[in-house]
Design an enzyme around this catalytic site. Sequence first.
Site, PDB file in Angstrom:
ATOM      1  N   CYS A 152      29.839  34.924  38.346  1.00 11.67           N
ATOM      2  CA  CYS A 152      29.940  35.132  36.894  1.00 11.67           C
ATOM      3  C   CYS A 152      29.884  33.806  36.137  1.00 11.67           C
ATOM      4  O   CYS A 152      29.073  33.645  35.207  1.00 11.67           O
ATOM      5  CB  CYS A 152      31.194  35.922  36.562  1.00 11.67           C
ATOM      6  SG  CYS A 152      32.674  35.375  37.435  1.00 11.67           S
TER       7      CYS A 152
HETATM    8  N1  NAP Z   1      35.419  40.487  39.026  1.00 11.64           N
HETATM    9  C1  NAP Z   1      34.371  39.784  38.575  1.00 11.64           C
HETATM   10  O1  NAP Z   1      34.281  39.464  37.367  1.00 11.64           O
HETATM   11  C2  NAP Z   1      33.271  39.387  39.513  1.00 11.64           C
HETATM   12  C3  NAP Z   1      32.094  38.832  38.976  1.00 11.64           C
HETATM   13  C4  NAP Z   1      31.060  38.445  39.834  1.00 11.64           C
HETATM   14  C5  NAP Z   1      31.202  38.633  41.201  1.00 11.64           C
HETATM   15  N2  NAP Z   1      32.362  39.145  41.701  1.00 11.64           N
HETATM   16  C6  NAP Z   1      32.445  39.323  43.158  1.00 11.64           C
HETATM   17  O2  NAP Z   1      32.247  40.706  43.447  1.00 11.64           O
HETATM   18  C7  NAP Z   1      33.035  41.086  44.609  1.00 11.64           C
HETATM   19  C8  NAP Z   1      33.957  42.232  44.196  1.00 11.64           C
HETATM   20  O3  NAP Z   1      34.803  41.762  43.156  1.00 11.64           O
HETATM   21  P1  NAP Z   1      35.840  42.702  42.415  1.00 11.64           P
HETATM   22  O4  NAP Z   1      36.371  41.902  41.264  1.00 11.64           O
HETATM   23  O5  NAP Z   1      35.245  44.031  42.147  1.00 11.64           O
HETATM   24  O6  NAP Z   1      36.972  42.842  43.563  1.00 11.64           O
HETATM   25  P2  NAP Z   1      38.178  43.868  43.675  1.00 11.64           P
HETATM   26  O7  NAP Z   1      38.485  44.441  42.341  1.00 11.64           O
HETATM   27  O8  NAP Z   1      39.259  43.149  44.402  1.00 11.64           O
HETATM   28  O9  NAP Z   1      37.596  45.030  44.634  1.00 11.64           O
HETATM   29  C9  NAP Z   1      37.291  44.813  45.977  1.00 11.64           C
HETATM   30  C10 NAP Z   1      36.752  46.076  46.621  1.00 11.64           C
HETATM   31  O10 NAP Z   1      36.494  45.804  48.001  1.00 11.64           O
HETATM   32  C11 NAP Z   1      37.259  46.698  48.837  1.00 11.64           C
HETATM   33  N3  NAP Z   1      37.745  45.920  49.986  1.00 11.64           N
HETATM   34  C12 NAP Z   1      38.632  44.901  49.966  1.00 11.64           C
HETATM   35  N4  NAP Z   1      38.795  44.385  51.199  1.00 11.64           N
HETATM   36  C13 NAP Z   1      38.002  45.117  52.021  1.00 11.64           C
HETATM   37  C14 NAP Z   1      37.748  45.087  53.423  1.00 11.64           C
HETATM   38  N5  NAP Z   1      38.355  44.194  54.215  1.00 11.64           N
HETATM   39  N6  NAP Z   1      36.889  45.989  53.937  1.00 11.64           N
HETATM   40  C15 NAP Z   1      36.272  46.901  53.144  1.00 11.64           C
HETATM   41  N7  NAP Z   1      36.478  46.990  51.801  1.00 11.64           N
HETATM   42  C16 NAP Z   1      37.331  46.099  51.259  1.00 11.64           C
HETATM   43  C17 NAP Z   1      38.375  47.207  47.956  1.00 11.64           C
HETATM   44  O11 NAP Z   1      38.761  48.489  48.428  1.00 11.64           O
HETATM   45  P3  NAP Z   1      40.222  49.159  48.159  1.00 11.64           P
HETATM   46  O12 NAP Z   1      40.938  48.287  47.194  1.00 11.64           O
HETATM   47  O13 NAP Z   1      39.904  50.524  47.626  1.00 11.64           O
HETATM   48  O14 NAP Z   1      40.878  49.233  49.452  1.00 11.64           O
HETATM   49  C18 NAP Z   1      37.702  47.265  46.594  1.00 11.64           C
HETATM   50  O15 NAP Z   1      36.945  48.446  46.480  1.00 11.64           O
HETATM   51  C19 NAP Z   1      33.809  39.835  45.024  1.00 11.64           C
HETATM   52  O16 NAP Z   1      33.141  39.199  46.080  1.00 11.64           O
HETATM   53  C20 NAP Z   1      33.801  38.968  43.764  1.00 11.64           C
HETATM   54  O17 NAP Z   1      33.892  37.582  44.040  1.00 11.64           O
HETATM   55  C21 NAP Z   1      33.386  39.551  40.892  1.00 11.64           C
END
Ligand code: NAP
Length: 339
Positions: A152
Site C-alpha cells: 500500500c
Molecule cells: N491491510 C492493508 O491495508 C494491506 C494493503 C496491502 C497489502 N496487504 C497485505 O495483504 C495481506 C492480507 O492483509 P490483511 O490486512 O487482509 O490481513 P488480515 O486482516 O490479518 O487477514 C489475514 C487473513 O489470512 C488468514 N490467515 C492468517 N494466517 C493464516 C495461515 N497461517 N494460514 C491460512 N490463512 C491464514 C486469516 O484467516 P482467519 O483470521 O479467518 O483465521 C485472514 O483471513 C497481507 O500480506 C498484507 O501485508 C494489506
Amino acid sequence: MIKQAKVAVLGATGFTGEKLVEILLSHPNVEIVYLSSRTEIPVPYSKLFPRFTGKTNLNCEPIDVKKATEKADILFLSLPHTISMDFAPGVLAQGKKVIDLSADYRLDADIYEKYYKMSHKDTANLKKAAYGMPELFKKKIEKASLIANPGCYPTSVILALYPLLKEGIIENKIISDSKSAITGAGRKAVIEYHYSNISNNIWAYKPFVHQHVPEMVEILKAATSASIDLLFTPQVIGVEAGIYSTIYVTFKKVASEEQISAVYAKYYKNCPFVRRMSSLPKLKDVVGTNFCDIGFALDEKKRNAVIASAIDNLIKGAAGQAVQNMNVMLGLDETTGLL
Ligand SMILES: NC(=O)c1ccc[n+]([C@@H]2O[C@H](COP(=O)([O-])OP(=O)(O)OC[C@H]3O[C@@H](n4cnc5c(N)ncnc54)[C@H](OP(=O)(O)O)[C@@H]3O)[C@@H](O)[C@H]2O)c1
C-alpha cells in the site's frame, strides 16, 4: 482469453479479503466459488459479514489447494507474508493464476530474507512474478500467471515518483512522510490499535527500516540509472482507510509547473485510476475508490517540490489494484467492476 472467471479468495476474512469479496461480488465477469479462513470454519461468510446476506451463500473453508484449484481459475491470496508462498506453488502447478496480496513475490530472495526474516521457499516462481502495478507494467501483467500485488505505501509513493525519475529530472535524494489508516495493519487484535489509543492520534514508526523501503527502491531503481536515496517515515493515523504520502524532491534544473504536469500527463494519459489534481489532493476524495490522486506544490526558484499522493489502502493499495490486475490478465477493460 477468459471473459468469465471463477475466483477464490484465500484469507477472505481479513481486511483485504473482505474488500475483495465486496468488489468481486459486483464484478460482471466474475463468480466467487471459494472463500477460506483459518479459524472461522465452516461459518457462512454472510454470518461473519452480515452486509453480504443474500449476496453469497458460501461458507468459509480451510485452505485445500486441490479443491480450490478444481473450482477456480484465479486465486487471490489475501494471506500474511510467509504464508502465501506455502500455497502459490500448488496453485500454479495446476495451471491456475495467482494474485498475491502479500509481500512474498515482490522482492529478490536475499532482500526478502533480510526484511522478512525468513528464507524464501519458492524462488522458482519468484523469478516469474510480475509486479502488479498496471500503470507501469501492463504488458508483463497481461502475460503473467503470478502477480505480486504491490504494497500500500509503495503504491502511493511509486506512482508519484516513477515519471519524474524516469525522465531523470529530480535528484536521487527523496524524503517521504507517509500516513496510513490503522486498517493497514490487518484485522488482528492488538492493544495499541484499540479505539481509545488510535482515535485522534498519530505516531511514526519504523523509520529507515520499514519493509516497504526495499520494494519502493527496487521498483524506482528500474526507472533510473542512478541509485535512490529514499528516507521513508511511515506514520499511523486515526482514520479507518487511506494512505497520504507527502514527498519532498529537488529538481536538477529549474522546472515549471507546466513541465511537471506534462510529465505526469505523458506517463498516465491512458491510466484511468491516476488523477493529476490541480491542487494538493485530499484523502476523503479517494477513500472508497481505486483512484490514486497526485498533486504538487513547487518552489521554482529553489527547485524544490512537495508532491502529495492519496489512495485508499484497502482498494488501490490492495483489493482494488488486485482486481485491476485481474482485469488486465483477463483482457477486460481495466476499470471493470471498479468504477
Ligand atoms: N491491510 C492493508 O491495508 C494491506 C494493503 C496491502 C497489502 N496487504 C497485505 O495483504 C495481506 C492480507 O492483509 P490483511 O490486512 O487482509 O490481513 P488480515 O486482516 O490479518 O487477514 C489475514 C487473513 O489470512 C488468514 N490467515 C492468517 N494466517 C493464516 C495461515 N497461517 N494460514 C491460512 N490463512 C491464514 C486469516 O484467516 P482467519 O483470521 O479467518 O483465521 C485472514 O483471513 C497481507 O500480506 C498484507 O501485508 C494489506
